[in-house]
Design a protein around this motif. Structure first.
Motif, PDB file in Angstrom:
ATOM      1  N   ALA A   1      44.311   9.274   8.414  1.00  0.00           N
ATOM      2  CA  ALA A   1      44.470  10.616   7.851  1.00  0.00           C
ATOM      3  C   ALA A   1      43.795  11.657   8.745  1.00  0.00           C
ATOM      4  N   TRP A   2      42.593  11.339   9.218  1.00  0.00           N
ATOM      5  CA  TRP A   2      41.868  12.269  10.094  1.00  0.00           C
ATOM      6  C   TRP A   2      42.621  12.479  11.400  1.00  0.00           C
ATOM      7  N   ARG A   3      43.134  11.397  11.994  1.00  0.00           N
ATOM      8  CA  ARG A   3      43.865  11.517  13.254  1.00  0.00           C
ATOM      9  C   ARG A   3      45.176  12.281  13.067  1.00  0.00           C
ATOM     10  N   SER A   4      45.701  12.294  11.844  1.00  0.00           N
ATOM     11  CA  SER A   4      46.950  12.998  11.556  1.00  0.00           C
ATOM     12  C   SER A   4      46.711  14.465  11.221  1.00  0.00           C
ATOM     13  N   GLY A   5      45.457  14.878  11.244  1.00  0.00           N
ATOM     14  CA  GLY A   5      45.139  16.272  10.985  1.00  0.00           C
ATOM     15  C   GLY A   5      44.937  16.621   9.527  1.00  0.00           C
ATOM     16  N   LEU A   6      44.894  15.616   8.664  1.00  0.00           N
ATOM     17  CA  LEU A   6      44.664  15.887   7.246  1.00  0.00           C
ATOM     18  C   LEU A   6      43.184  16.126   6.996  1.00  0.00           C
ATOM     19  N   ARG A   7      42.897  17.068   6.114  1.00  0.00           N
ATOM     20  CA  ARG A   7      41.512  17.346   5.735  1.00  0.00           C
ATOM     21  C   ARG A   7      41.154  16.515   4.507  1.00  0.00           C
ATOM     22  N   ILE A   8      39.983  15.851   4.600  1.00  0.00           N
ATOM     23  CA  ILE A   8      39.495  15.027   3.499  1.00  0.00           C
ATOM     24  C   ILE A   8      38.309  15.735   2.867  1.00  0.00           C
ATOM     25  N   PRO A   9      38.342  16.059   1.587  1.00  0.00           N
ATOM     26  CA  PRO A   9      39.354  15.671   0.588  1.00  0.00           C
ATOM     27  C   PRO A   9      40.376  16.755   0.267  1.00  0.00           C
ATOM     28  N   ASP A  10      40.387  17.856   1.018  1.00  0.00           N
ATOM     29  CA  ASP A  10      41.262  18.966   0.653  1.00  0.00           C
ATOM     30  C   ASP A  10      42.734  18.571   0.602  1.00  0.00           C
ATOM     31  N   ASP A  11      43.208  17.904   1.657  1.00  0.00           N
ATOM     32  CA  ASP A  11      44.604  17.490   1.701  1.00  0.00           C
ATOM     33  C   ASP A  11      44.816  16.101   1.106  1.00  0.00           C
ATOM     34  N   LEU A  12      43.794  15.264   1.229  1.00  0.00           N
ATOM     35  CA  LEU A  12      43.924  13.886   0.764  1.00  0.00           C
ATOM     36  C   LEU A  12      42.578  13.398   0.249  1.00  0.00           C
ATOM     37  N   ALA A  13      42.540  12.963  -1.002  1.00  0.00           N
ATOM     38  CA  ALA A  13      41.333  12.355  -1.568  1.00  0.00           C
ATOM     39  C   ALA A  13      41.464  10.842  -1.482  1.00  0.00           C
ATOM     40  N   VAL A  14      40.338  10.157  -1.238  1.00  0.00           N
ATOM     41  CA  VAL A  14      40.375   8.705  -1.046  1.00  0.00           C
ATOM     42  C   VAL A  14      39.261   8.042  -1.847  1.00  0.00           C
ATOM     43  N   VAL A  15      39.639   6.973  -2.567  1.00  0.00           N
ATOM     44  CA  VAL A  15      38.678   6.147  -3.310  1.00  0.00           C
ATOM     45  C   VAL A  15      38.814   4.703  -2.832  1.00  0.00           C
TER      46      VAL A  15
ATOM     47  N   PRO B   1      28.562  -5.616 -14.695  1.00  0.00           N
ATOM     48  CA  PRO B   1      28.818  -4.165 -14.717  1.00  0.00           C
ATOM     49  C   PRO B   1      29.320  -3.634 -13.364  1.00  0.00           C
ATOM     50  N   HIS B   2      29.947  -2.484 -13.445  1.00  0.00           N
ATOM     51  CA  HIS B   2      30.342  -1.735 -12.256  1.00  0.00           C
ATOM     52  C   HIS B   2      30.209  -0.251 -12.591  1.00  0.00           C
ATOM     53  N   ARG B   3      30.269   0.592 -11.586  1.00  0.00           N
ATOM     54  CA  ARG B   3      30.266   2.040 -11.801  1.00  0.00           C
ATOM     55  C   ARG B   3      31.070   2.701 -10.688  1.00  0.00           C
ATOM     56  N   LEU B   4      31.478   3.920 -10.934  1.00  0.00           N
ATOM     57  CA  LEU B   4      32.183   4.694  -9.914  1.00  0.00           C
ATOM     58  C   LEU B   4      31.193   5.647  -9.267  1.00  0.00           C
ATOM     59  N   GLU B   5      30.981   5.494  -7.965  1.00  0.00           N
ATOM     60  CA  GLU B   5      30.074   6.366  -7.218  1.00  0.00           C
ATOM     61  C   GLU B   5      30.912   7.455  -6.542  1.00  0.00           C
ATOM     62  N   ILE B   6      30.750   8.696  -7.002  1.00  0.00           N
ATOM     63  CA  ILE B   6      31.556   9.806  -6.491  1.00  0.00           C
ATOM     64  C   ILE B   6      30.847  10.448  -5.306  1.00  0.00           C
ATOM     65  N   ARG B   7      31.554  10.464  -4.177  1.00  0.00           N
ATOM     66  CA  ARG B   7      31.003  11.031  -2.949  1.00  0.00           C
ATOM     67  C   ARG B   7      31.982  12.051  -2.363  1.00  0.00           C
ATOM     68  N   GLY B   8      31.793  12.366  -1.104  1.00  0.00           N
ATOM     69  CA  GLY B   8      32.517  13.487  -0.499  1.00  0.00           C
ATOM     70  C   GLY B   8      33.988  13.297  -0.266  1.00  0.00           C
ATOM     71  N   SER B   9      34.512  12.085  -0.378  1.00  0.00           N
ATOM     72  CA  SER B   9      35.942  11.875  -0.095  1.00  0.00           C
ATOM     73  C   SER B   9      36.850  12.289  -1.244  1.00  0.00           C
ATOM     74  N   THR B  10      36.269  12.738  -2.358  1.00  0.00           N
ATOM     75  CA  THR B  10      37.065  13.248  -3.476  1.00  0.00           C
ATOM     76  C   THR B  10      36.394  14.489  -4.050  1.00  0.00           C
ATOM     77  N   ARG B  11      37.191  15.416  -4.437  1.00  0.00           N
ATOM     78  CA  ARG B  11      36.727  16.542  -5.241  1.00  0.00           C
ATOM     79  C   ARG B  11      37.966  17.254  -5.777  1.00  0.00           C
ATOM     80  N   ARG B  12      37.765  18.224  -6.636  1.00  0.00           N
ATOM     81  CA  ARG B  12      38.903  18.862  -7.298  1.00  0.00           C
ATOM     82  C   ARG B  12      39.800  19.547  -6.271  1.00  0.00           C
ATOM     83  N   ALA B  13      41.099  19.288  -6.379  1.00  0.00           N
ATOM     84  CA  ALA B  13      42.062  19.885  -5.464  1.00  0.00           C
ATOM     85  C   ALA B  13      42.243  21.372  -5.735  1.00  0.00           C
ATOM     86  N   GLY B  14      42.572  22.113  -4.680  1.00  0.00           N
ATOM     87  CA  GLY B  14      42.930  23.530  -4.832  1.00  0.00           C
ATOM     88  C   GLY B  14      41.780  24.432  -5.090  1.00  0.00           C
TER      89      GLY B  14
END
Length: 338
Positions: free
Chosen positions: A259-273, A325-338
């Motif tokens: 995604a980075w090599r294709s010029g996509l901005r993370i997470p603006d254009d593409l969010a990844v989990v 148990p498990h949990r979801l750790e939210i980091r910089g590769s996701t955030r609200r779009a737009g």
């Protein structure tokens, strides 16, 4: 100098047999006496000699650990935790890798049945539930992961359906609507990918989104290059997702790279989990949002199950299905779009 049972008995003012009963838990001891003995054990720093106990019981003190890939960050970290926990029981862990090959898995199961080890912890990818059930009759076996042994062996795993549901729901809550899934593995029998796909579908449908097969990519393995190839295929197909749920962190890191090599901005254009919380996920750019399984508990519960089976051979006790148990750790590769 190592403290002995008679040293503890002298400090506690009890017999050696009473100290032995407290250490082994093999007989009832009055609570007041137990507390006094435990205080003496702590004061002298007494550690049970499990190796000698193994010899007296006709055991080797060796347990087997069979994992698909030693170079996988997830499995190597888990193997380290299992070795550390096994040392507390004076067990030596014999590690082998199977690469998910059915013949390698069968060989290890058959060797274990020959009593080369006292028990086996295995993460099976290819052998059938029937084969696992047969092996569990000959040697204590504990499974890591989602393979169903028809109730013939203890199993320790995370709730993959729920974890995938939560990961996908998080992406939906950030405004994403074209969420790709990378990591389908129809060639394997362990069920992990299938369960994560089920959770992904559940979250989509609950949000009123129809699963799109064009956004679901199968992989040969769970490595970075497989994630990169899947991401490349998505972009070249014109599917253009706005988010990716990858079934492992390695897949996610490969997708991030493309995604980075294709010029996509993370997470603006593409969010990844991702899934697994390997060390590289914390240091990627941006850091990767991921499902975090409690690997310490996986190791400890697997060893506890194995110890119970080794100590009680032939006991008519139903197989345990342990969900950690498990949990979801939210980091910089996701955030609200737009």
């Amino acid at each position: 100098m190592r403290s002995r049972l008679k040293d503890v008995a002298a400090v506690a003012g009890v017999s050696v047999r009473t100290v032995s009963n407290v250490v082994s838990g093999s007989a009832a001891v009055a609570e007041e006496t137990r507390a006094r003995v435990q205080a003496a054990l702590d004061e002298l720093g007494y550690r049970p000699n499990f190796a000698a106990r193994n010899l007296r019981a006709g055991r080797t003190g060796l347990i087997g650990l069979a994992i698909p890939e030693l170079h996988s960050p997830y499995f190597s970290e888990l193997a380290g935790l299992l070795v550390d926990a096994a040392q507390q029981r004076s067990w030596t862990v014999v590690i082998d890798q199977t690469f998910g090959d059915p013949e390698a898995e069968r060989r290890l199961l058959e060797d274990s049945g020959g009593r080369l080890v006292d028990g086996l912890i295995i993460s099976p990818w290819s052998v059938s539930p029937e084969e696992l059930a047969l092996s569990a009759r000959d040697v204590p076996v504990v499974l890591l992961g989602e393979q169903d042994p028809n109730g013939a062996a203890d199993r320790v795993a995370v709730d993959n359906v729920l974890a995938a549901d939560q990961a996908t729901t998080h992406l939906i809550e950030t405004g994403r609507r074209r969420i790709a899934a990378i990591g389908l593995q129809p060639h394997l029998r362990n069920g992990t990918a299938r369960q994560r796909l089920d959770g992904y579908h559940t979250a989509l449908r609950r949000a009123g989104l129809t699963p799109d097969p064009a956004l679901e990519k199968a992989v040969a393995a769970l490595h970075r290059q497989d994630g990169a190839q899947a991401m490349t295929a998505l972009l070249e197909s014109g599917a253009r997702p706005d988010a990716v749920f990858a079934f492992s962190d390695e897949l996610a890191l490969g997708a991030l790279h493309v995604a980075w090599r294709s010029g996509l901005r993370i997470p603006d254009d593409l969010a990844v989990v991702g899934f697994d919380d390997v060390e590289d996920a914390r240091y990627s750019n941006p850091p990767l949002t991921t499902v975090v399984p409690d690997k310490q508990q996986i190791a400890e519960r697997a060893l506890r199950c194995l110890a119970d089976r080794i100590d009680n051979p032939g006991a008519d006790v139903p197989a345990l299905d342990v969900v950690v148990p498990h949990r979801l750790e939210i980091r910089g590769s996701t955030r609200r779009a737009g």
